[in-house]
Enzyme design. Structure first.
Site, short mmCIF file in Angstrom:
data_model
loop_
_atom_site.label_atom_id
_atom_site.label_comp_id
_atom_site.label_asym_id
_atom_site.label_seq_id
_atom_site.Cartn_x
_atom_site.Cartn_y
_atom_site.Cartn_z
N GLU A 108 0.83 -1.21 0.00
CA GLU A 108 0.00 0.00 0.00
C GLU A 108 0.86 1.26 0.00
OE1 GLU A 108 -3.87 2.01 2.15
OE2 GLU A 108 -2.79 0.45 3.24
N GLU A 119 -12.70 2.06 3.47
CA GLU A 119 -11.94 2.37 4.69
C GLU A 119 -12.16 3.84 4.98
OE1 GLU A 119 -7.61 1.28 6.32
OE2 GLU A 119 -7.64 3.03 4.99
#
Length: 281
Positions: free
Chosen positions: A143, A237
């Site tokens: 990420e 998220e």
């Protein structure tokens, strides 16, 4: 068209059954669990997701100062690698195919020693963790975070460079529209350019609220995911807009992020998806 998941990171302090029940109720295909292996009875989780008709789609690993794959201290790097392996074990135990990996600690905004050395250590750590995870049929996705949370990887092309260096079949990359809104020139084009490696993605609006409550145009992003034939989950998220979002929740704030924003997120994206695919018929 798309499979939807919700990151239980936002359900701060809640029992996992309540979180699983909520995402199932609002029509999600999966839940993303927090990468804290000691917080879960994995057999119970397996039974719960089966009972509610969803899956564990991914694990949101937590990388902090004690879990830093790029730290100059080899003992700290070993501690971080051991953490990656523990999360891989957890992933396998809940039959989850994907876990997130970050090359360094969240909130570390400058290297502690030579930058190239830190990148090299991160690649070595990810590779060791991925080789272990491969035996468990677990994939790792690297990420990229925005510049205010990390100095190392801020854009998907940088994550792609690290992915190429790791060079293992069970490693890919992931995007997050909240970070991409800050760092990418064009979110949709960044997705298209990452087609070979993108195996996971987080959606949140520009203010990290539910999509539709900020200024990101999600239609081009969805079109790009369609264009690259993305097979992973679209995972929300979202977090309160604060330097310490969990501090907000400890004080009883952020209640809209539970039922209200969980429902708004999937309803909004499905409405965009329906419109998008109606136009392409």
């Amino acid at each position: 068209m798309f499979k939807y998941s919700f990151d239980s990171l936002v359900y701060f302090g809640e029992d996992v059954e309540k979180s699983i029940e909520r995402v199932a109720k609002f029509g999600y295909d999966a839940i993303e669990l927090v990468g804290e292996p000691d917080a879960y009875d994995t057999k119970r989780v397996r039974n719960l997701v089966s009972d509610y008709g969803i899956t564990v789609g991914s694990i949101c690993s937590i990388y902090n100062a004690e879990r830093d794959l790029a730290h100059p201290d080899p003992n700290k790097r070993r501690q971080a690698i051991d953490y990656v392996k523990r999360v891989a074990d957890m992933s396998a135990e809940v039959e989850c195919p994907v876990m997130i990996v970050a090359p360094t600690a969240n909130g570390k905004t400058a290297s502690l020693t030579d930058f190239d050395d830190e990148v090299k250590w991160a690649i070595e750590g990810i590779r060791e963790g991925a080789e272990y995870a491969a035996k468990l049929n677990v994939n790792l996705c690297i990420e990229a975070w925005n510049r205010y949370e990390t100095y190392m990887l801020n854009r998907l092309d940088q994550a792609m460079d690290m992915w190429k260096e790791v060079n293992l079949p069970n490693v890919g990359i992931m995007g997050d529209t909240f970070h991409m809104n800050i760092e990418e020139e064009n979110i949709a084009e960044a997705i298209r350019q990452s087609a070979d490696a993108l195996i996971h993605i987080h959606f949140a609006d520009s203010n990290r609220k539910a999509p539709g409550l900020g200024h990101i145009d999600f239609v081009p992003a969805l079109q790009a995911l369609k264009d690259i034939d993305y097979k992973g989950h679209v995972t929300f998220e979202i977090l309160p807009a604060a330097a310490d979002p969990f501090g907000v929740m400890r004080k009883g704030g952020g209640q809209e992020f539970f039922d209200d924003y969980t429902k708004k997120s999937i309803d909004y994206l499905k409405s965009l998806e329906k419109s998008l695919f109606a136009q392409t018929k």
